[in-house]
Design an enzyme around this catalytic site. Structure first.
Site, PDB file in Angstrom:
ATOM      1  N   ARG A 135       0.986  -1.104   0.061  1.00  0.00           N
ATOM      2  CA  ARG A 135      -0.116   0.204   0.151  1.00  0.00           C
ATOM      3  C   ARG A 135       0.804   1.212   0.087  1.00  0.00           C
ATOM      4  O   ARG A 135       0.253   2.266  -0.048  1.00  0.00           O
ATOM      5  CB  ARG A 135      -1.154   0.052   1.081  1.00  0.00           C
ATOM      6  CG  ARG A 135      -0.315   0.213   2.567  1.00  0.00           C
ATOM      7  CD  ARG A 135      -1.203   0.054   3.644  1.00  0.00           C
ATOM      8  NE  ARG A 135      -2.360   0.927   3.785  1.00  0.00           N
ATOM      9  CZ  ARG A 135      -3.062   1.100   4.756  1.00  0.00           C
ATOM     10  NH1 ARG A 135      -3.039  -0.030   5.766  1.00  0.00           N
ATOM     11  NH2 ARG A 135      -4.232   1.574   4.848  1.00  0.00           N
ATOM     12  N   ASN A 143      -7.299   3.734  15.503  1.00  0.00           N
ATOM     13  CA  ASN A 143      -6.494   2.760  14.640  1.00  0.00           C
ATOM     14  C   ASN A 143      -5.114   2.497  14.486  1.00  0.00           C
ATOM     15  O   ASN A 143      -4.933   2.561  13.186  1.00  0.00           O
ATOM     16  CB  ASN A 143      -7.391   2.679  13.229  1.00  0.00           C
ATOM     17  CG  ASN A 143      -8.742   1.765  13.288  1.00  0.00           C
ATOM     18  OD1 ASN A 143      -9.073   1.211  14.251  1.00  0.00           O
ATOM     19  ND2 ASN A 143      -9.725   2.121  12.514  1.00  0.00           N
ATOM     20  N   TYR A 144      -4.430   2.536  15.480  1.00  0.00           N
ATOM     21  CA  TYR A 144      -3.108   2.672  15.428  1.00  0.00           C
ATOM     22  C   TYR A 144      -2.324   1.434  14.788  1.00  0.00           C
ATOM     23  O   TYR A 144      -2.694   0.192  15.212  1.00  0.00           O
ATOM     24  CB  TYR A 144      -2.411   2.752  16.998  1.00  0.00           C
ATOM     25  CG  TYR A 144      -0.868   2.655  17.181  1.00  0.00           C
ATOM     26  CD1 TYR A 144      -0.407   3.482  16.155  1.00  0.00           C
ATOM     27  CD2 TYR A 144      -0.305   1.937  17.853  1.00  0.00           C
ATOM     28  CE1 TYR A 144       1.196   3.607  16.138  1.00  0.00           C
ATOM     29  CE2 TYR A 144       1.092   1.865  18.151  1.00  0.00           C
ATOM     30  CZ  TYR A 144       1.868   2.633  17.151  1.00  0.00           C
ATOM     31  OH  TYR A 144       3.121   2.531  17.326  1.00  0.00           O
ATOM     32  N   ALA A 149     -14.659  -7.554  24.200  1.00  0.00           N
ATOM     33  CA  ALA A 149     -15.878  -7.988  24.981  1.00  0.00           C
ATOM     34  C   ALA A 149     -16.292  -7.471  26.375  1.00  0.00           C
ATOM     35  O   ALA A 149     -17.151  -7.570  26.974  1.00  0.00           O
ATOM     36  CB  ALA A 149     -15.982  -9.398  24.919  1.00  0.00           C
ATOM     37  N   ALA A 193     -12.342  -5.792  11.332  1.00  0.00           N
ATOM     38  CA  ALA A 193     -13.377  -4.920  11.110  1.00  0.00           C
ATOM     39  C   ALA A 193     -14.236  -4.824  12.381  1.00  0.00           C
ATOM     40  O   ALA A 193     -15.437  -3.948  12.323  1.00  0.00           O
ATOM     41  CB  ALA A 193     -14.104  -4.921   9.868  1.00  0.00           C
ATOM     42  N   ALA A 194     -14.066  -5.457  13.606  1.00  0.00           N
ATOM     43  CA  ALA A 194     -15.059  -5.138  14.669  1.00  0.00           C
ATOM     44  C   ALA A 194     -15.252  -3.850  15.136  1.00  0.00           C
ATOM     45  O   ALA A 194     -16.276  -3.212  15.113  1.00  0.00           O
ATOM     46  CB  ALA A 194     -14.562  -6.122  15.848  1.00  0.00           C
ATOM     47  N   ASP A 228     -14.503  -1.192  13.372  1.00  0.00           N
ATOM     48  CA  ASP A 228     -14.988  -0.338  12.260  1.00  0.00           C
ATOM     49  C   ASP A 228     -16.702  -0.492  12.334  1.00  0.00           C
ATOM     50  O   ASP A 228     -17.384   0.690  11.945  1.00  0.00           O
ATOM     51  CB  ASP A 228     -14.537  -0.695  10.840  1.00  0.00           C
ATOM     52  CG  ASP A 228     -12.888  -0.783  10.810  1.00  0.00           C
ATOM     53  OD1 ASP A 228     -12.426  -0.111  11.639  1.00  0.00           O
ATOM     54  OD2 ASP A 228     -12.469  -1.617  10.104  1.00  0.00           O
TER      55      ASP A 228
HETATM   56  P1  ADP Z   1     -11.062  -2.771  17.613  1.00  0.00           P
HETATM   57  O1  ADP Z   1     -11.455  -3.691  16.607  1.00  0.00           O
HETATM   58  O2  ADP Z   1     -10.925  -1.259  17.269  1.00  0.00           O
HETATM   59  O3  ADP Z   1      -9.683  -3.244  18.452  1.00  0.00           O
HETATM   60  P2  ADP Z   1     -12.393  -3.842  19.877  1.00  0.00           P
HETATM   61  O4  ADP Z   1     -11.569  -5.253  19.945  1.00  0.00           O
HETATM   62  O5  ADP Z   1     -12.532  -3.330  21.087  1.00  0.00           O
HETATM   63  O6  ADP Z   1     -12.056  -2.817  18.568  1.00  0.00           O
HETATM   64  O7  ADP Z   1     -14.031  -4.330  19.430  1.00  0.00           O
HETATM   65  C1  ADP Z   1     -14.926  -3.508  18.835  1.00  0.00           C
HETATM   66  C2  ADP Z   1     -16.277  -3.971  19.320  1.00  0.00           C
HETATM   67  O8  ADP Z   1     -16.537  -5.135  18.974  1.00  0.00           O
HETATM   68  C3  ADP Z   1     -16.552  -3.957  20.728  1.00  0.00           C
HETATM   69  O9  ADP Z   1     -16.863  -2.771  21.312  1.00  0.00           O
HETATM   70  C4  ADP Z   1     -17.371  -4.868  20.810  1.00  0.00           C
HETATM   71  O10 ADP Z   1     -18.708  -4.217  20.703  1.00  0.00           O
HETATM   72  C5  ADP Z   1     -17.102  -5.995  19.602  1.00  0.00           C
HETATM   73  N1  ADP Z   1     -16.648  -7.090  19.957  1.00  0.00           N
HETATM   74  C6  ADP Z   1     -15.038  -7.462  20.156  1.00  0.00           C
HETATM   75  N2  ADP Z   1     -14.846  -8.651  20.375  1.00  0.00           N
HETATM   76  C7  ADP Z   1     -15.939  -9.126  21.149  1.00  0.00           C
HETATM   77  C8  ADP Z   1     -16.433 -10.364  21.565  1.00  0.00           C
HETATM   78  N3  ADP Z   1     -15.505 -11.308  21.776  1.00  0.00           N
HETATM   79  N4  ADP Z   1     -17.782 -10.510  21.995  1.00  0.00           N
HETATM   80  C9  ADP Z   1     -18.565  -9.585  21.847  1.00  0.00           C
HETATM   81  N5  ADP Z   1     -18.436  -8.342  21.174  1.00  0.00           N
HETATM   82  C10 ADP Z   1     -17.097  -8.143  20.843  1.00  0.00           C
END
Ligand code: ADP
Length: 303
Positions: free
Chosen positions: A102, A161-162, A224, A251-252, A254
């Site tokens: 990229r 998003n580091y 979680a 993408a959780a 996002d």
């Molecule tokens: P990022 O992807 O920015 O690191 P997170 O890991 O904190 O963010 O996850 C973003 C969101 O996804 C959380 O706020 C939650 O709502 C959901 N999430 C992530 N992992 C889980 C899990 N094991 N069970 C339920 N929800 C989850």
């Protein structure tokens, strides 16, 4: 109709489906948020601000944006560049490895090829990745644009998003992240990002770092564990229902942001919006890939 502009890079995503097969789609942190925002709030006008090439993959991306009802009025062409690309491989233990191409993508030139800056918009969204991919002169231009938009009453939304490899070093990343927080009305800090970038080990560390920036709405994600929100009315902890059948966490964050903003822009309060964002993210992580089929998301119903 409320107008949103989301700025960043969408790449070609190649996922290994077997030793010899690859599945192609399009993804990137801010693009994922644009998709989940538009799907959950179809009444909004969502434009994606980026640069693409003149190659066939760039044309396919434009088509994919059209299918998601994302406006392409802010998509610029950069004739000598292509789309960025990343590849994901999952090993037999479910561990994912990413490889990226990229560094010289069209999106790294967005502020150089933009001819008509967005104006008269209600919300502008960007991430630490959107900043990291630009050279210093374009970063300065971006912050001038953000200041102008904010002056005109546009809400500015930021997720750090580091990604360490996109920055020269931590010091450079911290400098631009803090400048971004300073410019934000709504911020989505993540627990993992703050641990890696600032060494923050808990929500108090994160919130005391962010307090001086005067951000109106801080929405801290922590997997979680739950969502911690701070705004002028106080602090709120919103529980997250743990997903046990996690298939792919790409993408959780996002997806959470897209769901959260869809609810906020539809008039929901911060706790309702966090619950909805968590519901959207919870569905996304039970399916492979950054962008899951729209039919699956139909189960996410806003409160
Ligand atoms: P990022 O992807 O920015 O690191 P997170 O890991 O904190 O963010 O996850 C973003 C969101 O996804 C959380 O706020 C939650 O709502 C959901 N999430 C992530 N992992 C889980 C899990 N094991 N069970 C339920 N929800 C989850």
């Amino acid at each position: 109709m409320k107008k949103v502009v989301i700025f960043g890079e969408c790449m070609v995503e190649l996922v290994s489906t077997s030793a010899t097969d690859l599945k192609k789609s399009f993804a990137g942190d801010t693009y994922n948020t644009a998709v989940y925002l538009k799907r959950n709030a179809p009444g909004l006008s969502v434009s994606y601000l980026t640069a693409i090439g003149e190659d066939f993959l760039s044309n396919e991306l434009l088509f994919a944006m059209g299918e998601e009802q994302i406006n392409t009025d802010q998509v610029y062409r950069c004739s000598k560049r292509n789309l960025g690309l990343y590849m994901v491989r999952t090993d037999s233990h479910g561990e994912r490895t990413f490889a990226y191409w990229r560094d010289s993508s069209a999106a790294t030139q967005t502020l150089n090829v933009m001819t008509q800056a967005p104006q008269d918009i209600d919300l502008f969204y960007f991430s630490g990745i959107s900043v990291a991919i630009l050279d210093t002169a374009q970063r300065e231009k971006l912050f001038e644009l953000i200041a102008t938009l904010r002056n005109d009453g546009c809400q500015i939304v930021f997720d750090p998003n580091y990604r360490p490899r996109l920055w020269r070093d931590k010091q450079e990343a911290q400098q631009w992240m803090d400048k971004s927080y300073q410019a934000a009305d709504i911020a989505f800090p993540g627990g993992d990002d703050h641990l890696a970038l600032y060494g923050h080990t808990n929500a108090d560390d994160v919130l005391s770092h962010l307090t001086p920036f005067g951000i109106k709405e801080i929405v801290m994600k922590n997997g979680a564990v739950g969502v911690h929100i701070v705004n002028q009315e106080g602090q709120f902890i919103v529980p997250v229902q743990t997903v046990t059948n996690v298939v792919d966490t790409t993408a959780a964050g996002d997806a959470f942001n897209g769901g959260y903003l869809a609810a906020r822009l539809s008039g929901k309060n911060v706790t309702e919006s966090a619950s909805f964002g968590a519901m959207v993210a919870g569905i996304v992580i039970q399916h492979p890939g950054a962008i899951i089929p729209a039919s699956v998301l139909a189960n996410a119903v806003m409160p």
